[in-house]
Design a protein around this motif. Structure first.
Motif: not given
Length: 376
Positions: A32, A208-209, A212, A215, A256
């Motif tokens: 990450e 997708t990144t 994330r 979130d 992330v």
């Protein structure tokens, strides 16, 4: 003998691929990273500055006035502003001055009086800027306004030495640098504290990144604080009457797991291959081989007899051509094999970078390469 060696090599390739396939099916551990390392905050950026100036004090390595009329006119204009009137520019023969372009980057939130670094690059035919001093040079932005002023002695990393029959050049002596060589004179108007929201721009757009990042920010600041607008932008609302700078400081250190597109980058000039972690190939049969032709040239000299009239030596070329045919075997790779496994297997049997690149291009053409193949 050759056929047996080739068969044994391909058997070793199949064993290597079978072992690496089992390893590739295991889950890949991904590190990450902080948000600040993969994205930037909209509005928080540098601004480019540029200016035209003169470097003086060179030891005969400056511009030739006959070849650089802009240098001659710049020197004439500078001397007239300093009180040297009625100067004939055609009489300027100095070799100690060079016209240069000065570039710099204005950091975000740079305040008036702050020093910044500048880069000085020769514009004319000067051979070296070593030992020179940059005169006062205004640096302008894209809007034409002056944001900084540069001046000072330049530092050159390269050098040049020459004589009558030879010369040596190390590095680039016509590019120099001045650390803290400019002073900021104008600030960029941008009030961060007046914002009630800001945007995060991903350096590599990816849905997708972005999801994330949304979130992890909502988990930290509360639901509804962040919203992914597109694969490259995430909008964040400042909670309540909170401070924007404190909110950004809290967000940029959140971690992330970025996602990447499966891609293979091939540099044919140097034979370099860079493979992404998500690259996969489908079931495919591979055969690599062909002909090797070697041409050897040798020259013999035919001399005349010891007692001859009008005889001359004649050069007689001899050419030897050898053709070697290498037998190739087919190997079948099962589906869901990583491309790294394929490359490792090819390396195990001695296939070089050039042959590997050809194999990758052929796999892509067959439709079995599940990745983007980028050739640079």
């Amino acid at each position: 003998m050759f056929k047996a060696t080739a068969a044994a090599a391909w058997c070793r390739l199949r064993v290597v691929l079978a072992v690496l396939l089992a390893i590739s099916l295991a889950p890949v551990a991904r590190a990450e990273v902080r948000i600040k390392d993969i994205a930037s905050f909209e509005g928080v950026r540098e601004n480019h500055l540029i200016g035209y100036g003169l470097v003086v004090g060179l030891h005969g390595s400056g511009d030739k006035m006959t070849n650089s009329p802009f240098t001659r006119e710049a020197v004439k204009g500078m001397l007239e502003r300093l009180g040297v009137a009625n100067l004939d520019g055609d009489l300027l023969k100095t070799k100690n001055t060079a016209a240069v372009m000065v570039t710099a980057k204005l950091p975000p939130f740079a305040r008036r009086g702050a020093p910044i670094d500048v880069v000085v690059s020769s514009l004319g035919d000067a051979t070296s800027l070593r030992g020179g001093t940059l005169l006062v040079t205004p640096l302008s932005g894209a809007d034409g306004e002056v944001y900084a002023v540069a001046q000072g002695p330049v530092a050159v990393s390269g050098f040049m030495a020459q004589g009558n029959a030879a010369s040596v050049v190390e590095g680039v002596p016509t590019i120099a640098r001045i650390d803290n060589g400019a002073i900021v004179e104008r600030e960029v108007n941008f009030e961060l504290r007046q914002l009630d929201s800001f945007r995060i721009s991903l350096r590599v757009p990816d849905f997708t990144t972005a999801a994330r990042i949304e979130d992890v920010i909502n988990m930290t600041l509360g639901g509804g604080s962040a919203r992914a607008l597109d694969p490259a932008t995430v909008e964040v609302r400042v909670p309540g009457k909170g401070d924007v700078a404190e909110t950004i400081a809290a967000i940029e250190n959140l971690t992330v797991q970025p996602d990447t597109v499966a891609r293979v980058v091939v540099d044919e000039k140097s034979g370099t291959i860079v493979i992404g972690a998500n690259v996969r190939i489908g079931q495919v049969a591979i055969s690599q081989g062909g002909l090797t032709v070697r041409v050897r040239e040798r020259y013999n000299v035919s001399q005349p007899n010891p007692i001859s009239i009008g005889g001359t030596a004649v050069v007689v070329p001899e050419t030897n051509i050898d053709v070697e045919e290498r037998d190739s075997k087919f190997t079948i790779l099962e589906g869901d094999v990583s491309l790294q496994d394929l490359v490792d297997g090819l390396n195990a049997i001695g296939v070089g970078a050039r042959q590997t690149i050809s194999i990758l291009e052929a796999i892509k053409a067959s439709g079995a390469l599940h990745a983007d193949l980028e050739i640079i």
